[in-house]
Design a protein around this motif. Structure first.
Motif, PDB file in Angstrom:
ATOM      1  N   LEU A  80       1.111  -1.164  -0.216  1.00  0.00           N
ATOM      2  CA  LEU A  80      -0.298  -0.545  -0.320  1.00  0.00           C
ATOM      3  C   LEU A  80       1.065   1.304   0.253  1.00  0.00           C
ATOM      4  O   LEU A  80       0.501   1.748  -1.131  1.00  0.00           O
ATOM      5  N   PHE A  81       1.850   1.277   1.145  1.00  0.00           N
ATOM      6  CA  PHE A  81       3.098   2.434   1.191  1.00  0.00           C
ATOM      7  C   PHE A  81       3.082   2.840   0.013  1.00  0.00           C
ATOM      8  O   PHE A  81       4.226   3.994  -0.596  1.00  0.00           O
ATOM      9  N   CYS A  82       4.076   1.493  -0.971  1.00  0.00           N
ATOM     10  CA  CYS A  82       4.789   1.726  -2.365  1.00  0.00           C
ATOM     11  C   CYS A  82       3.779   2.218  -2.986  1.00  0.00           C
ATOM     12  O   CYS A  82       4.174   3.249  -4.061  1.00  0.00           O
ATOM     13  N   LEU A  83       2.674   1.973  -3.058  1.00  0.00           N
ATOM     14  CA  LEU A  83       1.322   2.675  -4.263  1.00  0.00           C
ATOM     15  C   LEU A  83       1.314   3.844  -3.838  1.00  0.00           C
ATOM     16  O   LEU A  83       1.201   5.198  -5.001  1.00  0.00           O
ATOM     17  N   ILE A  84       0.889   4.587  -2.501  1.00  0.00           N
ATOM     18  CA  ILE A  84       1.036   5.304  -2.172  1.00  0.00           C
ATOM     19  C   ILE A  84       2.528   6.569  -3.049  1.00  0.00           C
ATOM     20  O   ILE A  84       1.948   7.422  -3.486  1.00  0.00           O
ATOM     21  N   ALA A  85       3.348   5.508  -2.388  1.00  0.00           N
ATOM     22  CA  ALA A  85       4.470   6.644  -2.186  1.00  0.00           C
ATOM     23  C   ALA A  85       5.079   6.537  -4.039  1.00  0.00           C
ATOM     24  O   ALA A  85       5.210   8.483  -4.503  1.00  0.00           O
ATOM     25  N   VAL A  86       4.682   6.066  -5.125  1.00  0.00           N
ATOM     26  CA  VAL A  86       5.039   5.994  -6.441  1.00  0.00           C
ATOM     27  C   VAL A  86       3.659   7.245  -7.025  1.00  0.00           C
ATOM     28  O   VAL A  86       3.847   7.969  -7.853  1.00  0.00           O
ATOM     29  N   PHE A  87       2.710   7.771  -6.163  1.00  0.00           N
ATOM     30  CA  PHE A  87       1.235   8.019  -6.650  1.00  0.00           C
ATOM     31  C   PHE A  87       1.871   9.761  -6.323  1.00  0.00           C
ATOM     32  O   PHE A  87       1.438  10.249  -6.931  1.00  0.00           O
ATOM     33  N   ILE A  88       2.830  10.442  -5.598  1.00  0.00           N
ATOM     34  CA  ILE A  88       2.864  10.759  -4.788  1.00  0.00           C
ATOM     35  C   ILE A  88       4.066  11.699  -5.811  1.00  0.00           C
ATOM     36  O   ILE A  88       3.827  12.904  -6.143  1.00  0.00           O
TER      37      ILE A  88
ATOM     38  N   PRO B 284       8.641   3.165   1.367  1.00  0.00           N
ATOM     39  CA  PRO B 284       8.668   3.969   0.574  1.00  0.00           C
ATOM     40  C   PRO B 284       7.482   5.887   1.169  1.00  0.00           C
ATOM     41  O   PRO B 284       8.347   6.902   0.481  1.00  0.00           O
ATOM     42  N   LEU B 285       6.863   5.831   1.828  1.00  0.00           N
ATOM     43  CA  LEU B 285       6.633   7.133   2.515  1.00  0.00           C
ATOM     44  C   LEU B 285       7.506   8.125   2.861  1.00  0.00           C
ATOM     45  O   LEU B 285       7.413   8.828   2.018  1.00  0.00           O
ATOM     46  N   PHE B 286       8.715   8.150   3.816  1.00  0.00           N
ATOM     47  CA  PHE B 286       9.651   8.823   3.700  1.00  0.00           C
ATOM     48  C   PHE B 286      10.149   8.707   1.977  1.00  0.00           C
ATOM     49  O   PHE B 286      10.819  10.344   2.552  1.00  0.00           O
ATOM     50  N   ILE B 287      10.789   8.169   1.142  1.00  0.00           N
ATOM     51  CA  ILE B 287      11.452   9.075   0.435  1.00  0.00           C
ATOM     52  C   ILE B 287      10.118   9.545  -0.483  1.00  0.00           C
ATOM     53  O   ILE B 287      10.691  10.722  -0.592  1.00  0.00           O
ATOM     54  N   ALA B 288       8.979   9.392  -0.626  1.00  0.00           N
ATOM     55  CA  ALA B 288       7.530   9.987  -0.702  1.00  0.00           C
ATOM     56  C   ALA B 288       7.950  11.837  -0.794  1.00  0.00           C
ATOM     57  O   ALA B 288       7.760  13.117  -1.078  1.00  0.00           O
ATOM     58  N   LEU B 289       8.349  11.818   0.942  1.00  0.00           N
ATOM     59  CA  LEU B 289       7.303  13.036   1.522  1.00  0.00           C
ATOM     60  C   LEU B 289       8.743  13.869   1.377  1.00  0.00           C
ATOM     61  O   LEU B 289       8.461  15.254   1.039  1.00  0.00           O
ATOM     62  N   LEU B 290       9.962  13.470   1.128  1.00  0.00           N
ATOM     63  CA  LEU B 290      11.212  13.967   0.954  1.00  0.00           C
ATOM     64  C   LEU B 290      10.961  14.323  -0.871  1.00  0.00           C
ATOM     65  O   LEU B 290      11.486  15.911  -0.431  1.00  0.00           O
ATOM     66  N   PHE B 291      10.560  13.649  -0.762  1.00  0.00           N
ATOM     67  CA  PHE B 291      10.438  14.100  -3.057  1.00  0.00           C
ATOM     68  C   PHE B 291       9.522  15.217  -2.811  1.00  0.00           C
ATOM     69  O   PHE B 291      10.050  16.419  -3.417  1.00  0.00           O
TER      70      PHE B 291
END
Length: 387
Positions: free
Chosen positions: A256-264, A368-375
């Motif tokens: 789920l968090f991989c999907l959320i991260a890719v979406f972000i 994955p979420l942490f990486i997406a937030l940084l991005f």
């Protein structure tokens, strides 16, 4: 009439007997250890005393939930939850856990007749309505530690423990995670909610908050006064047949968090390409992280839960991020907002430092979420500087 007299006589005999048990010489008292089950609340096993008197075969345990308590959920949230001692027929107890396919092990204690009588008397007295409740603590006062504490109390601390060969220094968090699938929602919730206080090494005695370690330590224990082993016989009553645990990656937190991260990241890439900013995405991100942060803050400061203190998950789920929602709704936010974005990046880096040096271990499913937030934070800084 004769039946009524007989029933009345038996009732008074049992009542008198239950208050002052006169055990037969062949009476036995055991510690029962039940292995983990498939549900989250069964993941750590269960412990109980078994009493075979020649008249009855019953178990006393300390894992009953007082659901009828009008303040049950409030007390649970505040860390003031009381558990109850309970009693059940052993046959029903055994059938229940066999039906759940959970291993059942029994350790028959090598007690004198007087020690058996005192332990049984204690359990009877402790099971009275006014004595049954106790303030539950997952690590220090639960169904497993009660086996140790009650035995020590009745036997006047005449128990010497020998550290099992399987023992190695582990943190409380590691001991918990050893019983859980790391990519499960139960593991996710526990590792987000519990703070750095459980990232310290547990002493050998503190290991005994888990039923399996109660079994291992009791197995090696002896009487200080005589050196005689505490356990005279161990029996595996039932062995679990299916030890596999159901897992569906498509419904797991990591997926789920991989999907959320890719979406972000995809939305952010599109925003960058078109020179735009998806306001709704930032509202959701700051709103969700602030709500999680507020809940963690309350668990830390507003409850009596000992294990939720010093929770550095608030470094990524910062409680005051809800103030940023007003700014992301504006075309031109206040100057402090860009500084706040830089602050959030520093907090994520600080969290990584805490993780790497062992101050607190976080759930890897959130990486994955942490990486997406940084991005996203880096993009917002760039966007506002060039706007």
């Amino acid at each position: 009439m004769k039946k009524i007299i007989l029933v009345t006589f038996l009732f008074f005999c049992f009542s008198s007997y239950s208050q002052n048990p006169n055990l037969k010489s062949e009476a036995e008292i055991s510690i029962i250890t039940v292995g983990p089950g498939k549900l989250l609340n069964d993941s750590f096993g269960h412990s109980a005393f078994r009493v075979q008197t020649g008249y009855v075969d019953i178990v006393y345990d300390y894992g009953r939930y007082p659901f009828d308590d009008p303040n049950f959920y409030t007390n649970f949230a505040r860390g003031k939850l009381k558990y109850l001692q309970g009693v059940a027929n052993y046959h029903d107890f055994e059938v229940h856990y066999i039906n759940q396919d959970r291993t059942i092990k029994e350790q028959i204690l090598d007690l004198s007749q007087e020690q058996k009588r005192e332990l049984y008397s204690f359990l009877i007295h402790n099971n009275k309505p006014e004595n049954r409740a106790y303030l539950y603590d997952f690590f220090f006062d639960n169904c497993a530690t009660k086996m140790r504490d009650v035995s020590e109390l009745v036997l006047k601390n005449d128990i010497a423990y020998e550290t099992p060969e399987s023992y190695k220094s582990e943190t409380f968090r590691t001991l918990i995670n050893n019983n859980l699938n790391w990519n499960s929602w139960g593991s996710f919730g526990i590792n987000v909610a519990l703070g750095s206080v459980i990232d310290r090494a547990a002493s050998p005695r503190e290991y005994m908050f888990l039923p399996e370690y109660i079994f291992q330590f009791i197995e090696k224990a002896s009487f200080k006064s005589s050196g005689i082993p505490l356990v005279k016989k161990s029996i595996v009553t039932y062995q679990q047949k299916d030890s596999s645990k159901d897992s569906n990656f498509l419904s797991s937190p990591l997926f789920l968090f991989c999907l959320i991260a890719v979406f972000i990241i995809v939305i952010t890439y599109s925003n960058n390409k078109n020179g735009q900013r998806s306001i709704w995405l930032d509202v959701v991100l700051f709103g969700v992280t602030s709500i999680v942060g507020i809940l963690l803050f309350l668990l830390w400061f507003a409850t009596d839960h000992t294990a939720t203190a010093y929770n550095y998950n608030i470094l990524w789920a910062f409680p005051v991020s809800f103030l940023a929602i007003i700014q992301v709704l504006k075309k031109r936010p206040k100057k402090w907002f860009v500084g706040y974005l830089k602050f959030l990046i520093v907090m994520l880096c600080l969290m990584s430092l805490h993780w790497s040096i062992g101050v607190q271990r976080f759930t890897p499913t959130l990486i994955p979420l942490f990486i997406a937030l940084l991005f996203r934070y880096f993009y917002l800084i760039r966007f506002y500087k060039t706007a």
